[in-house]
Design an enzyme around this catalytic site. Sequence first.
Site, PDB file in Angstrom:
ATOM      1  N   TYR A  76      -0.853  -9.949   0.215  1.00 31.34           N
ATOM      2  CA  TYR A  76       0.198  -9.300   0.589  1.00 31.34           C
ATOM      3  C   TYR A  76       0.315 -10.339   2.927  1.00 31.34           C
ATOM      4  O   TYR A  76      -0.960 -10.569   2.767  1.00 31.34           O
ATOM      5  CB  TYR A  76       0.271  -7.984   1.526  1.00 31.34           C
ATOM      6  N   TYR A  96       1.002  -1.015   0.200  1.00 28.88           N
ATOM      7  CA  TYR A  96      -0.136   0.132   0.623  1.00 28.88           C
ATOM      8  C   TYR A  96       0.687   1.254   0.360  1.00 28.88           C
ATOM      9  O   TYR A  96       2.298   0.847   0.491  1.00 28.88           O
ATOM     10  CB  TYR A  96      -0.578  -0.295   1.599  1.00 28.88           C
ATOM     11  N   HIS A 127      -7.560  -8.085  -3.297  1.00 29.11           N
ATOM     12  CA  HIS A 127      -8.455  -7.491  -2.832  1.00 29.11           C
ATOM     13  C   HIS A 127      -8.730  -6.128  -3.449  1.00 29.11           C
ATOM     14  O   HIS A 127      -7.356  -5.368  -3.034  1.00 29.11           O
ATOM     15  CB  HIS A 127      -9.620  -7.817  -1.691  1.00 29.11           C
ATOM     16  N   ARG A 176      -3.763 -12.631   3.083  1.00 27.28           N
ATOM     17  CA  ARG A 176      -4.855 -11.582   2.256  1.00 27.28           C
ATOM     18  C   ARG A 176      -4.729 -12.251   0.891  1.00 27.28           C
ATOM     19  O   ARG A 176      -3.586 -11.557   0.080  1.00 27.28           O
ATOM     20  CB  ARG A 176      -4.667 -10.024   2.071  1.00 27.28           C
ATOM     21  N   HIS A 181     -10.646  -2.582  -1.633  1.00 25.30           N
ATOM     22  CA  HIS A 181     -11.747  -1.900  -0.599  1.00 25.30           C
ATOM     23  C   HIS A 181     -12.019  -1.093  -1.496  1.00 25.30           C
ATOM     24  O   HIS A 181     -12.412  -0.402  -1.747  1.00 25.30           O
ATOM     25  CB  HIS A 181     -10.637  -1.269   0.441  1.00 25.30           C
TER      26      HIS A 181
HETATM   27 FE   FE2 Z   1      -6.326  -4.370   2.243  1.00 28.26          FE
END
Ligand code: FE2
Lengths: 236, 202
Positions: A147, A107, A160, A157, A162
């Site tokens: 990640y 991120y 995906h 995870r 958000h």
């Molecule tokens: Fe996430």
Amino acid sequence: MDSLPDRFDPWPPGVQPVVPTPGYPGTFTHSPAEAPIRRPAGRGQFTGPLDLDRKLPCDEMNLATPNPGRPAIGQLIHIAGRILDEDGRPVRGAVVELWQANAAGRYFHPNDTTRDAPLDPNFIGNGRVRTDAEGGFGFFTVKPGAYPVPTKEVWWRPPHVHFSVIGPASLSRLVTQMFFPGEPLNPFDHIFMAVPEAAARQRLLATALPPAEVGAGWLGFRHDIVLRGRAATPPC
Amino acid sequence: MLKPNAPLLPTPSQTIGPFFPQTFFQAGDNDLTRVSAAAAPSTRGERILLRGVVRREGGIPCVNAILEAWQADAAGRFRHPKDPECALADPDFLGWGRAWTDAAGGYEFHTLLPGGFTDAAGPRAPHIELAVMASGLMRTLFTTVFFPDFPGPNEADPVLAAVPAARRPLLLAQPDGEAAGCRAFRFDLQLRGGAETPFFVE
Ligand SMILES: [Fe+2]
């Protein structure tokens, strides 16, 4: 404006994630221990901000090429969908916010420091739009990478995206995540699997569009989001 | 194709996670008195500051939690068609704001003291609705802030009455001095354990 919802039924069973959530340690320190107090939905729940685009700029739908001519690294995708209410009516003017990891699963956020997956100078990974008259929205982006979550048990995870949606009523506020169909990590994800009903989990999965429908520029996914709320007296 | 009024099931909630973009925030997002960053603030009411700390189990501050506030204007009206007096609502008052907690778990909102109103549930005391989202929260939490200025209306409020009497004081903001020439109120949130904040579901 009789299209605005003014009836809020309880969440149907099996839809809302189990809390605290097995395998997700943070939920055991954050989820209230007391049962929520049931109250009737009143005017403060039926109403909500309708002209938020004046407050929040709603003009960022191209995450994949934020700098002209410098595309982000990764598989270019387009995500299109509609925001609907429980009556299946389009929610126009909803604010839709999207954020995600880059193709390496990192991120663009100062708190994402647990590993040194690379940042992409051409990918910030967030956007905000307002739905059109049909409730439609769309984003150009790249497919996010998986990640690992820094927990004692190994937990990755799956890819995906958000979503945060601000609808016409304060009770239709929704924060959710979109997953990709067929990802091998999906059934191992504590957050995805926290939703008890398989049919409800299915509604978190995007639909891959046939390439011929989309063209050679990018892969296409379709994803509709249903907010709580319906009309107390449906128009006939 | 979807037919109108085909019943659909709502999309499940998921956590907002730890990475809600800081670039989504702009100065003034936590100011309910301005309809846009450039607009002049509404002056139709008493300007107040609402501030507090969000904590999780063990009293540990909750960093990076997102709070959204929604309230009626100073006369108790919402600028929304579901308010019968929508046309009379303060056009300069947004009534919505978003704040996120700092390293100490602190947040603040700039707003006007809300007015009360009567809806189907009964006479509502002045209040501010809060939605709370955070990493570790799989469902958005909804709570309501009441004010010590209105003991009578608080006593008659049907939603406050639904809260067990012992927990009602947890929904009252506390006078917290003055800030920039206006009254400040403190409303701390305890997500889990101890003096846990009452949360609502409809
Ligand atoms: Fe996430």
